[in-house]
Every structure is written in C-alpha cells, then in structure tokens.
Write a protein that holds these residues in place. Structure first.
Motif, short mmCIF file in Angstrom:
data_model
loop_
_atom_site.label_atom_id
_atom_site.label_comp_id
_atom_site.label_asym_id
_atom_site.label_seq_id
_atom_site.Cartn_x
_atom_site.Cartn_y
_atom_site.Cartn_z
N ALA A 180 0.81 -1.21 0.00
CA ALA A 180 0.00 0.00 0.00
C ALA A 180 0.85 1.26 0.00
CB ALA A 180 -0.94 -0.01 1.21
N ILE A 181 2.06 1.18 0.56
CA ILE A 181 2.90 2.37 0.66
C ILE A 181 3.43 2.81 -0.70
CG2 ILE A 181 5.09 1.19 0.98
CD1 ILE A 181 3.81 4.39 2.75
N HIS A 182 3.41 1.91 -1.69
CA HIS A 182 3.96 2.25 -3.00
C HIS A 182 3.18 3.38 -3.66
CE1 HIS A 182 5.80 -2.07 -3.32
NE2 HIS A 182 6.46 -1.28 -2.50
N GLY A 183 1.89 3.44 -3.44
CA GLY A 183 1.10 4.54 -4.00
C GLY A 183 1.53 5.89 -3.42
N TRP A 184 1.78 5.91 -2.12
CA TRP A 184 2.25 7.15 -1.49
C TRP A 184 3.65 7.52 -1.96
CZ3 TRP A 184 -1.12 10.15 0.81
CH2 TRP A 184 -2.29 9.59 1.32
N MET A 185 4.46 6.51 -2.26
CA MET A 185 5.80 6.79 -2.77
C MET A 185 5.73 7.46 -4.15
SD MET A 185 7.83 3.32 -1.59
CE MET A 185 9.37 3.82 -2.39
N TRP A 186 4.77 7.02 -4.98
CA TRP A 186 4.60 7.67 -6.27
C TRP A 186 4.13 9.11 -6.10
CZ3 TRP A 186 6.63 6.46 -10.63
CH2 TRP A 186 6.91 5.12 -10.95
N ILE A 187 3.24 9.34 -5.14
CA ILE A 187 2.80 10.71 -4.88
C ILE A 187 3.98 11.57 -4.44
CG2 ILE A 187 1.37 12.13 -3.36
CD1 ILE A 187 -0.66 9.85 -3.30
N ALA A 188 4.85 11.00 -3.58
CA ALA A 188 6.04 11.73 -3.13
C ALA A 188 6.98 12.01 -4.30
CB ALA A 188 6.76 10.93 -2.04
N PHE A 189 7.07 11.06 -5.24
CA PHE A 189 7.95 11.26 -6.40
C PHE A 189 7.46 12.42 -7.26
CE2 PHE A 189 8.77 10.42 -10.92
CZ PHE A 189 10.16 10.41 -10.92
N PHE A 190 6.16 12.47 -7.55
CA PHE A 190 5.64 13.56 -8.37
C PHE A 190 5.71 14.89 -7.63
CE2 PHE A 190 3.43 9.94 -10.48
CZ PHE A 190 3.95 10.15 -11.74
N ALA A 191 5.56 14.83 -6.29
CA ALA A 191 5.78 16.06 -5.51
C ALA A 191 7.23 16.51 -5.63
CB ALA A 191 5.41 15.81 -4.05
N GLY A 192 8.15 15.54 -5.68
CA GLY A 192 9.56 15.87 -5.87
C GLY A 192 9.82 16.49 -7.24
N VAL A 193 9.10 16.02 -8.26
CA VAL A 193 9.24 16.61 -9.60
C VAL A 193 8.82 18.08 -9.57
CG1 VAL A 193 8.38 16.55 -11.97
CG2 VAL A 193 8.94 14.42 -10.79
N VAL A 244 9.57 5.87 6.71
CA VAL A 244 8.57 6.18 7.74
C VAL A 244 7.55 5.05 7.86
CG1 VAL A 244 6.66 7.73 8.31
CG2 VAL A 244 8.85 8.68 7.54
N ALA A 245 7.24 4.39 6.74
CA ALA A 245 6.28 3.28 6.76
C ALA A 245 6.88 1.99 7.29
CB ALA A 245 5.71 3.06 5.37
N GLY A 246 8.14 2.00 7.69
CA GLY A 246 8.78 0.79 8.22
C GLY A 246 9.62 0.04 7.22
N ALA A 247 9.90 0.66 6.07
CA ALA A 247 10.74 0.06 5.03
C ALA A 247 10.27 -1.33 4.62
CB ALA A 247 12.20 0.01 5.49
N PRO A 248 8.98 -1.46 4.21
CA PRO A 248 8.50 -2.78 3.78
C PRO A 248 9.08 -3.17 2.42
CG PRO A 248 6.81 -1.14 3.41
CD PRO A 248 7.94 -0.43 4.11
N LEU A 249 9.67 -4.34 2.34
CA LEU A 249 10.26 -4.79 1.09
C LEU A 249 10.22 -6.31 1.03
CD1 LEU A 249 11.73 -4.11 -1.54
CD2 LEU A 249 13.90 -4.29 -0.28
N GLN A 250 9.54 -6.82 0.03
CA GLN A 250 9.44 -8.27 -0.16
C GLN A 250 9.63 -8.58 -1.64
OE1 GLN A 250 5.81 -10.03 1.24
NE2 GLN A 250 6.37 -12.10 0.58
N TRP A 251 10.58 -9.48 -1.93
CA TRP A 251 10.90 -9.85 -3.30
C TRP A 251 10.21 -11.14 -3.69
CZ3 TRP A 251 13.41 -6.62 -6.51
CH2 TRP A 251 14.18 -5.61 -5.94
#
Length: 397
Positions: free
Chosen positions: A185-198, A239-246
């Motif tokens: 779920a955090i990936h959507g917020w990461m994309w929002i942060a990326f476009f905010a960075g742009v 901040v979201a706890g660094a969730p990462l699963q491959w």
C-alpha cells in the motif's frame, strides 16, 4: 494631378476583381475549404450508407462489453473478463512503455555512436560508420524478425536457462525473468512523493536561475534534484517501516513461476527500435557537433581544457540547438514504428485493436481510436521537445 490619379484608380475596368491579389487569395481559400468539406461529407455519407447496408451498428458502445480475450503482457492486471476499454488501455500502456524505453536507450546509444564517428581513432570511427550505414539501410521490420529469430533460436530452453544472477535473473527462449517487488500500500504514497519531488525540482531550478541572474552566484541544483526525486519517496518508505518483499522467479515444469518477466517479443521490439533509431540519432548528433565552429575547440584547448570536458561543457550545449529539431522527428518515428510490434506478436495498441475489430466488426471506430491515440502521443512528444528546445535556445543580448 492627384485628383486625376485618384479618379483613374477608382474607375476600374470590368472584371478587375479577379485581377485583385487580395480578392483572389480569399476566393481560392473559400474554394479549397468548400472542396475539403465536400470530400469529407462524401466520405462520411458513403461510410454511413455502407454500414447501414451491411447492418453494422456504429458507435463506441462496444467498449463497455466484455472482450473475451486475454493479453499475455500488460503493466496492469487484465483478463478475458475485462471490457474492451480496459484492453485498449493495456495496449496504450504497452505502447508507451516501448516508446519511453526506446527513446531513452536510443538517445544514449545514438549520442555515443555519433561522437564515435568523429573520433580520431580510425578503427572506432570506421566501426561507428559501418553501424550507421548498415542499420539505416535495412528495413526495420526485417530487423525485428532478425532479433526475434535470434532470441528464439540462439538462447537456450527454459530448463537450461542462463543464470545471469544465480537464483534471481534468468535468460532463456521465454525471455528474461527478474525479481519482482511485491506490491504494498505504501507504493502509492511513494509515487505521490515522487511527483511532488518533480514539482519541487521545477520550483527549485527556477529559483536558482532567478538567484543567479540577480546576484551572479550559482546555487546547487544536482544534489537538491536527487533529494527531491529520490529522497522524498525514500523518506516515505522509511517512515512506513521500510517494507520490502521480493518475489523471485523459480523454475517449475516447463516455465518459471513468480518474478517479473520480459517477453521475447518485448526484447526483440526494444532491440530493433533502439538500434535502428540510434543510427539516425547518431547522424543528428554528428551534424550538431560539426555545426559548432572549430574555434570553440581551439579556444578551450588553448586554456588547457581536456577534449572530453570541451565536448561535454562547451560543444554539446551549443550543438543541442541543431540536434533537438531533427531528434524530435526520430522520437516521433520510434513511437509510430512501435506499431510494427504486431508482426512479432507483442500486444501493443495496434495488435489489441486489431483483435477488437475482428471480434466486433467496428473497423471505423477501431481505426479512429488508433489514430487518436498515436496523434495524442505524438503531439505530446512534439510539444515537450519544442518547449525544451526553447529552454536551451541561445538568447542574444
């Protein structure tokens, strides 16, 4: 004397309107417009009559019906139960994927080849020339067939796949299998942060430019840009706890399970488009560099600047004003040439709409959607490149 001249000018002979340049210009435009409208009316009326005779319903209502066919490769989830509209969206995304990857890679490769053609090393220059002259003169469709055959014949079968990275990346006749990040779920917020960075990058660069014009002092741009574009999404992730699963690919039966896949069709299409377009971009780059006066090289060399630095900081920025207009045409050609994907089975927009037209019989509507999609993408690329060309244009003072 003046009164007599005015009287002569007022008394025009009969038929003088046809001798009036302004009147003829307006008349010819009216006639051309009327001809275009007449031809358009004839085509539309004839098409509607033929559809009515064959009892073929017109309109785009079919987009809401179930498509009934699956798509082997897509960036979003898709199935045979999806509507035709969603299938077309999948095709547009696949086309955009090929266009974006092709534009980036062909620009990098074309720039390298173009510079290599001007190398003082005889072997490097000749190899670059052979590359350009060979690939530019072989039809793109043949090149796509060549790469598709190479991947299908030269690469090993799945059970004997080449492990590029043991246990993670495999290459075989089925394409390239790579690890895939499990959606969170955090990936959507990461994309929002990326476009905010742009947006933040754009604002910061404008502020830095205004500050330099006002004070003559340069503010750092590169590091803040990295921070905005990648730092903000990374901060959200931490901040979201660094969730990462491959999800790693694993061999099961006659194919791999799990992981991400790059199909042989996508690989072949990418190779063909990139190598073919890069040959034309190389010539644009070479012409742009040659357009810069040799005095620029000599003056910078007299100051002890290395040739690599001269090329990167002095010559290429000036050559861009010559390179950008023709390279824009190559970007448009690459995007439109991606429609050849149908020949090797990649599900792009044309392929999916061909299937749609065969099932629904809505040929006119299908072709109009293809035209509208490519027109929109091409105009968007052209508008962006024109904006960029104005940004880098030399401003005389």
């Amino acid at each position: 004397m003046n009164n007599r001249r005015d009287a002569v000018s007022v008394q025009r002979p009969k038929g003088s309107l046809l001798n009036d340049k302004d009147f003829r210009a307006v008349l010819f435009q009216i006639l051309i417009l009327a001809g275009v409208v007449a031809v358009g009316w004839y085509l539309v009326n004839n098409t509607l009559s033929n559809l009515e005779q064959r009892k073929i319903a017109s309109g785009y209502s079919f987009l809401g019906r179930e498509s009934g066919f699956g798509i082997g490769e897509s960036l979003i989830a898709s199935s045979a139960a999806d509507t035709y509209a969603r299938a077309i969206v999948v095709g547009i995304l696949n086309t955009l994927l090929v266009a974006i990857i092709g534009i980036v890679l062909s620009t990098i490769l074309g720039t390298i080849i173009g510079i290599a053609r001007l190398s003082s090393n005889w072997l490097v220059a000749k190899l670059a020339s052979i590359y350009v002259e060979t690939l530019r003169n072989i039809p793109l469709l043949l090149q796509l067939f060549f790469w598709y055959t190479i991947i299908g014949e030269a690469l090993p079968p799945v059970r004997q796949a080449i492990e590029i990275i043991p246990g993670a990346v495999f290459l075989s006749q089925k394409g390239l299998r790579v690890p895939h990040i499990v959606e969170h779920a955090i990936h959507g917020w990461m994309w929002i942060a990326f476009f905010a960075g742009v947006a933040a990058t754009f604002v910061w660069r404008r502020m830095a430019a205004k500050h330099q014009e006002a004070t003559g002092q340069m503010r750092p741009v590169f590091l803040p840009t990295l921070g905005f574009l990648f730092g903000l999404p990374l901060l959200v992730w931490l901040v979201a706890g660094a969730p990462l699963q491959w999800d790693l690919p694993k061999l099961g039966g006659f194919n791999f399970n799990g992981g991400g896949a790059v199909s042989p069709e996508l690989m072949s299409l990418t190779f063909g488009l990139v190598l073919y377009t890069a040959a034309f971009i190389a010539e644009n780059v070479r012409a742009g560099i040659l357009a810069v006066p040799k005095g620029q090289w000599e003056a910078a060399g007299a100051l002890g600047v290395t040739r690599g630095t001269i090329l990167r900081l002095i010559v290429l920025p000036q050559a861009l004003r010559v390179i950008i207009p023709p390279i824009t045409s190559q970007y448009l050609n690459l995007t439109k040439n991606s429609s050849l994907a149908v020949a090797i089975g990649f599900p792009d927009l044309v392929s999916i709409l061909n299937t749609t037209m065969n099932q629904t019989g809505q040929a006119v509507e299908g072709v109009s959607l293809i035209m509208a999609a490519y027109l929109t993408v091409s105009l968007s690329i052209s508008a962006f490149m024109n904006w960029y060309n104005k940004r880098i244009a030399l401003i005389e003072r």
